[in-house]
Design an enzyme around this catalytic site. Structure first.
Site, PDB file in Angstrom:
ATOM      1  N   SER A  56       4.594  -1.617 -10.712  1.00 21.99           N
ATOM      2  CA  SER A  56       3.670  -2.709 -10.641  1.00 21.99           C
ATOM      3  C   SER A  56       2.365  -2.072 -11.262  1.00 21.99           C
ATOM      4  CB  SER A  56       3.368  -3.417  -9.141  1.00 21.99           C
ATOM      5  OG  SER A  56       2.432  -3.850  -9.084  1.00 21.99           O
ATOM      6  N   TYR A  84       2.234  -2.189   0.015  1.00 21.57           N
ATOM      7  CA  TYR A  84       2.896  -2.433  -1.349  1.00 21.57           C
ATOM      8  C   TYR A  84       2.580  -1.819  -2.256  1.00 21.57           C
ATOM      9  CZ  TYR A  84       4.416  -5.195  -5.364  1.00 21.57           C
ATOM     10  OH  TYR A  84       4.629  -5.606  -6.705  1.00 21.57           O
TER      11      TYR A  84
END
Length: 681
Positions: A558, A571
């Site tokens: 990400s 996350y």
């Protein structure tokens, strides 16, 4: 199915599909059928006699009108006057092109002459196991007379072609009471005045042979069971098959990468435990359709099922070297200056007693069919040994067909393979969103795809959308559980023979600030993404190393792995963990030819399982926008102002794992439309 306008052709297709639907009658894509009839010449308006015959490479069970070659019967029969003899047999196939009626349809096969020259309105040429058992028996001619009387005539082995058509035509003329013949070493041919009569005659020959073998054959045609070679219990057997699959695929792929298929059917396991396994396997297959798919003989592991994986692995590698040398010697014995180059010396069939059969091909369907053909060969050997002694055609004749110029021309006509053809991909979290888009793109580029997901039903449904199980399969995978990951990898290698490309995509996200992030939140995200990626990569790496074929591991990380955003500590931290796994594994696995790369997406809202699961609402609240506007919000803050969708990530996986970037490893590729704060430094 496309329906032809001529009744004779329509009857032919219906008959062919009935015959081809039953594996007892013929193997996949094996044999051919024909019908003769009259139709109007659209140029002259005259009635002409035509021959409809299944074209080269088609399958009877799925035959359609487009799979028929349509020829002028008078022109094909006129070739008898110019036939130059068996030494120039190949020229006759090219001559069939000058006998075609109209455009389109399939290319005429080598067996066209048989159908045209035999004086019968309908002709079937089939490869039933029972018929080939008689055809390969040492005393096949005597058995033919004994079993069928004067209704079926023996034809000594002759390579398929124009002369064989002349031979069968003469035999039918000389034996008016005959309904068909046994072709030595090859199969059967039957005929009739109507389509129904031809089908009836074909089935009578096949069933009569089956019944005779059952009633008169030896009880144990393959000999006694050899102690230690009995089948392992199912769970243990499949675990052993998975443990050996990588090594065996590497053996079958030394010359070029192959896809595999595993078979542990009852007839295979029984053959592998019998005392005649080695001598019969050494004799090889006989029907041309069989050995063109299986090579002339298999590689047989000569160790009992009780041997360890390490012992079996070492012995398989020794046997592989011997097999390659033996195949090269076979090629040198018979090749001449006109022969095509040797196509590869690796086995296409590997037999492991107690475990099963591994078959290989350029794609899954070819690998599966090769296994089906060797099961046909086992059935043939069983029938021949039950009545007599199995005696296939001579090795020199096998070479003439395997390296036939016509066969080489057929291979050269195959379309150029797609970029990922022959590669086997495992994609986690692939039932939706980015994973599904990646799986879809890889399948479109020719890869076999294993869709792994926590929800088995969704994984199987997503796989079914991509095509048959020759294209994709769905498996259950809780990536946070080591045993579940190993089970998913085992299922992958048993489905397609091995692994080449792993995409660590499974993930979830909880958007919370530090003080609201619980220990459970932290553990859940790290277990799925950081630990999960580690477990998948570890299990897959064992297969990649065993194969020795290199490979790719891709992490869907990400932008958050390098960008510090608000309310996202669990996350973002686990994505940073994944990003560093890429660097670490790129260094460690590089010596095995395995490339490890990452992709850093951002703002993939549309179609995303994570965003649909509540993450989208949380991020929208964080940024103060409506959830339905979140995708455009992410796009507006990028340099390119373009929304990122799952297919963009799939494109990146395709590029990273394709041939153009074969020297690239350890890289992270942003797919975020440009976020300056996340530029890699």
């Amino acid at each position: 199915m496309t329906t032809p306008t001529n009744p004779a052709a329509a009857d032919l297709i219906a008959r062919s599909r009935r015959l081809g639907a039953d594996a007892r009658n013929t193997n996949f894509a094996g044999g051919n059928t024909s019908a003769k009839g009259r139709d109007t010449d659209p140029v002259t308006g005259d009635e002409v006699d035509l021959l409809w015959v299944k074209g080269s490479g088609g399958d009877l069970g799925t035959l359609e009108a487009a799979g028929l070659a349509v020829l002028r019967l008078d022109r094909v029969r006129g070739l008898r006057d110019v036939y130059p003899g068996v030494d120039r047999e190949d020229e006759m196939v090219a001559a069939f092109d000058y006998c075609l009626h109209g455009r389109g349809g399939a290319a005429p096969s080598i067996d066209t002459a048989m159908h045209a020259l035999v004086d019968a309105a309908h002709v079937d040429h089939l490869h039933p196991d029972s018929g080939i058992a008689i055809a390969t028996a040492a005393d096949g001619e005597a058995l033919t007379a004994k079993i069928f009387g004067d209704r079926v005539v023996w034809v000594p082995w002759r390579r398929p072609g124009f002369q064989l058509g002349l031979d069968i035509a003469a035999i039918k003329e000389a034996n008016p009471e005959a309904i068909g013949c046994i072709l030595g070493g090859h199969g059967i041919t039957a005929w009739g005045d109507t389509s129904d009569e031809a089908e009836e005659h074909s089935l009578w020959i096949i069933r009569t042979a089956e019944e005779y073998i059952a009633a008169n054959g030896a009880a144990e045609p393959f000999g006694a069971v050899v102690p230690g070679y009995e089948p392992l219990p199912e769970g243990e057997r499949r675990a052993r098959a998975a443990a050996l699959a990588g090594v065996i695929r590497g053996i079958a792929s030394a010359d070029k990468p192959m896809v595999g298929h595993y078979t542990d059917s009852e007839e295979v396991l029984d053959f592998l435990q019998r005392e005649k396994l080695a001598p019969l396997a050494e004799l090889g297959t006989s029907c041309p359709d069989h050995f063109l798919r299986t090579k002339v003989k298999p590689l047989v592991l000569d160790l009992p099922a009780t041997a360890s994986v390490e012992e079996q692995t070492a012995r398989l590698r020794e046997l592989h070297e011997a097999y390659r040398a033996d195949y090269a010697a076979y090629y040198e014995r018979y090749a001449d200056e006109a022969s095509p180059a040797m196509r590869g010396a690796d086995p296409l069939i590997v037999l492991v007693p107690g475990v099963g059969m591994f078959s290989y091909g350029a794609d899954k369907q070819t690998a599966r069919v090769a296994g089906e053909f060797y099961v046909n060969a086992i059935n043939v050997m069983r029938g021949a040994e039950a009545l007599s002694t199995y005696q296939p055609i001579d090795e020199s004749e096998k070479f003439r067909i395997e390296y036939w110029a016509l066969e080489e021309a057929k291979l050269q006509r195959r379309p150029k393979p797609r970029s990922h053809q022959g590669r086997i991909a495992l994609v986690t979290g692939a039932a939706s969103g980015i994973g599904k888009a990646v799986a879809t793109r890889l399948a479109r580029e020719g890869a076999c795809v294993v869709i792994a997901d926590l929800d088995l039903a969704k994984a199987q449904a997503a796989a079914a959308e991509l095509g048959s199980t020759d294209v994709a399969v769905g498996v259950a995978a809780d990536v946070s559980n080591e045993a579940a990951v190993q089970a998913a990898v085992d299922a992958a290698v048993l489905a397609f023979g091995g692994l080449d490309l792993i995409v660590n995509n499974a993930g979830l996200s909880l958007s919370k600030p530090l003080l609201e992030t619980t220990e459970r939140d932290w553990d859940l995200q790290h277990n799925v993404m950081a630990k999960g990626s580690f477990l998948v990569s570890k299990a897959a790496a064992r297969v990649l190393i065993d194969q020795g074929l290199g490979g790719d591991i891709v992490y869907i990380a990400s932008k958050n792995s390098v960008f510090a955003g608000p309310n996202n500590i669990a996350y973002s931290a686990t994505k940073a963990d994944q990003a560093h796994q890429v660097r670490l594994l790129a260094v460690e696995l590089g010596e095995h030819g395995v490339r490890v790369n990452g992709i850093n997406p951002d703002g993939v809202v549309r179609g995303s399982g994570i965003f649909a699961g509540g993450w989208g609402a949380q991020r929208a609240a964080t940024y103060g926008v409506a959830e339905e506007d979140l995708g455009q919000f992410y796009a507006n803050r990028t340099i390119l102002k373009r929304e990122v969708v799952p297919e963009n990530i799939a494109d990146a996986v395709y590029v990273l794992t394709g041939p153009e970037l074969s020297r690239t490893t350890g890289v992270h590729l942003p797919v975020d439309s440009g976020v300056a704060a996340a530029f890699l430094r």
